[in-house]
Design a protein around this motif. Structure first.
Motif, mmCIF file in Angstrom:
data_model
loop_
_atom_site.group_PDB
_atom_site.id
_atom_site.type_symbol
_atom_site.label_atom_id
_atom_site.label_comp_id
_atom_site.label_asym_id
_atom_site.label_seq_id
_atom_site.Cartn_x
_atom_site.Cartn_y
_atom_site.Cartn_z
ATOM 1 N N THR A 8 0.834 -1.207 0.000
ATOM 2 C CA THR A 8 0.000 0.000 0.000
ATOM 3 C C THR A 8 0.867 1.254 0.000
ATOM 4 O OG1 THR A 8 -1.847 -1.079 1.128
ATOM 5 C CG2 THR A 8 -1.701 1.317 1.322
ATOM 6 N N PHE A 9 1.914 1.249 0.825
ATOM 7 C CA PHE A 9 2.807 2.405 0.856
ATOM 8 C C PHE A 9 3.439 2.637 -0.517
ATOM 9 C CE2 PHE A 9 6.957 4.390 1.263
ATOM 10 C CZ PHE A 9 6.670 5.493 2.043
ATOM 11 N N SER A 10 3.961 1.579 -1.129
ATOM 12 C CA SER A 10 4.638 1.720 -2.427
ATOM 13 C C SER A 10 3.691 2.216 -3.516
ATOM 14 C CB SER A 10 5.256 0.381 -2.839
ATOM 15 O OG SER A 10 6.266 -0.015 -1.937
ATOM 16 N N THR B 233 9.299 -3.695 -1.522
ATOM 17 C CA THR B 233 8.161 -3.560 -2.435
ATOM 18 C C THR B 233 8.350 -2.395 -3.401
ATOM 19 O OG1 THR B 233 6.975 -2.266 -0.744
ATOM 20 C CG2 THR B 233 6.510 -4.630 -0.866
ATOM 21 N N THR B 234 9.015 -1.333 -2.953
ATOM 22 C CA THR B 234 9.284 -0.200 -3.846
ATOM 23 C C THR B 234 10.244 -0.599 -4.951
ATOM 24 O OG1 THR B 234 8.873 1.434 -2.102
ATOM 25 C CG2 THR B 234 10.218 2.140 -3.974
ATOM 26 N N LEU B 235 11.279 -1.357 -4.603
ATOM 27 C CA LEU B 235 12.222 -1.833 -5.613
ATOM 28 C C LEU B 235 11.530 -2.768 -6.607
ATOM 29 C CD1 LEU B 235 15.387 -2.493 -3.420
ATOM 30 C CD2 LEU B 235 15.055 -0.660 -5.078
ATOM 31 N N ILE B 236 10.693 -3.656 -6.097
ATOM 32 C CA ILE B 236 9.944 -4.555 -6.980
ATOM 33 C C ILE B 236 9.023 -3.753 -7.888
ATOM 34 C CG2 ILE B 236 8.085 -6.283 -7.004
ATOM 35 C CD1 ILE B 236 9.400 -7.545 -4.554
ATOM 36 N N GLN B 237 8.360 -2.756 -7.310
ATOM 37 C CA GLN B 237 7.449 -1.926 -8.105
ATOM 38 C C GLN B 237 8.181 -1.220 -9.238
ATOM 39 O OE1 GLN B 237 4.631 0.647 -5.991
ATOM 40 N NE2 GLN B 237 5.259 2.342 -7.293
#
Length: 345
Positions: free
Chosen positions: A135-137, A308-312
């Motif tokens: 959710t944050f990402s 999750t940000t890196l994955i996104q």
């Protein structure tokens, strides 16, 4: 439209997800404003969802329809054609609806009518740490710039189909959702603009969005978002923005920052200069950790938000570059065959 004649129809296109649909329908029974109907479009589930819906027939004005699988866009259009209302609200099955949702939508439409709207989403305290990190990402200003409802003023707001509404008039003029497996909601937003309709963010009409439950599913989802963007750019060149390239640039920048870091240990003379990109990358990751930790009051969520940000960014960026490359090849050789998600109308 005379808002006194406003009749709301909620369209829920769903495939499988029995437990999620149960939670969503349960939340709709708790609305303070109960003047709405619900259209459930079962998009070819192997285990039909009629038994789930039957449990709520005495509590909700609910209509269930089963059809062969065609994807979310066509299923939502199907639901509209079955609806009795003149204003349609689209919800995804993985959302939970706060009790004041319908009343907040009606209040916004009565006070400042618009033919299409979108609302923000958020995580619930009961969600897993991973769901909160995702959710944050997906919603933080640091990662998406607030385009998914985090800011009140972002120019033209692009509604997303997990929490979106359009009028009957707008549907008839645009034809509703296009036959796209991914990116059908921003495509509709841009066609609304092209047909002279305004879209607006209803800041108070928030939903709780459960999002993906594993990193693998999340990675696949954002990869598909990346693939869809160049196709949308080709369909709507007027709305191309430089920011669409940011995830791809971040992906490439991360690769080069690590390469420069390795080279810096060899080229001692330029060590400081070569390490600057990596230091900037570390600072950005630190801010992700701090802001996520503060928002969810959990250092674990903060650490997961880095992942999750890196994955996104990596998966979106890679999907974007791959799709852009294949579309360029397709322009040069129209007979070249690619997977169906690269085809354009």
């Amino acid at each position: 439209m005379n808002t006194e004649d406003l009749k709301l129809s909620i369209i829920i296109a769903v495939y499988e997800r029995q437990d999620e649909l149960t939670e969503l329908l349960l939340s709709l029974t708790k609305q303070t404003d109960i003047d709405f109907e619900i259209i459930i479009v079962d998009d070819g589930s192997k285990n039909k969802l009629d038994s789930i819906c039957a449990k709520f027939q005495d509590k909700l004005n609910l209509h269930y329809y089963y059809k062969t699988n065609s994807g979310p866009g066509k299923s939502r259009n199907f639901g509209i054609e079955k609806a009795n209302g003149n204003y349609y609200i689209f919800l995804d099955s993985d959302t939970i609806i706060p009790s004041n949702y319908i009343s907040s939508v009606r209040k916004e439409l009565n006070s400042n009518y618009v033919d299409a709207f979108g609302g923000p989403d958020d995580a619930d305290d009961s969600f897993t740490d991973l769901q909160k990190a995702i959710t944050f990402s997906m919603t933080s200003f640091l990662t998406t710039g607030g385009i998914r409802g985090g800011k009140k003023q972002i120019g033209k707001f692009q509604p997303r189909s997990f929490n979106m509404g359009i009028s009957r008039n707008a549907y008839l003029k645009t034809g509703g959702f296009a036959d796209l497996r991914v990116g059908e909601d921003p495509d509709l937003s841009m066609r609304l603009w092209e047909n002279g309709f305004d879209t607006r963010l209803f800041q108070d009409s928030k939903v709780i969005h459960k999002r993906r439950t594993s990193l693998k599913k999340f990675a696949k989802q954002v990869y598909q978002f990346g693939v869809a963007r160049p196709i949308l750019n080709q369909r709507h060149p007027k709305y191309i923005k430089p920011t669409f390239w940011f995830p791809s640039l971040f992906f490439l920048g991360t690769v080069f920052s690590f390469l420069f870091l390795i080279v810096s240990f060899i080229c001692k003379e330029y060590q400081f200069i070569l390490q600057i990109p990596f230091v900037l990358w570390l600072i950005y990751m630190f801010f992700i950790f701090i802001f996520s930790t503060i928002r969810f009051k959990s250092a674990v969520v903060g650490l997961l938000s880095i992942q999750t940000t890196l994955i996104q960014f990596f998966n979106y960026g890679y999907g974007f570059l791959e799709s852009q490359f294949k579309l360029n090849v397709l322009k040069q050789n129209p007979k070249k065959a690619f997977p169906s998600h690269f085809h354009v109308d």
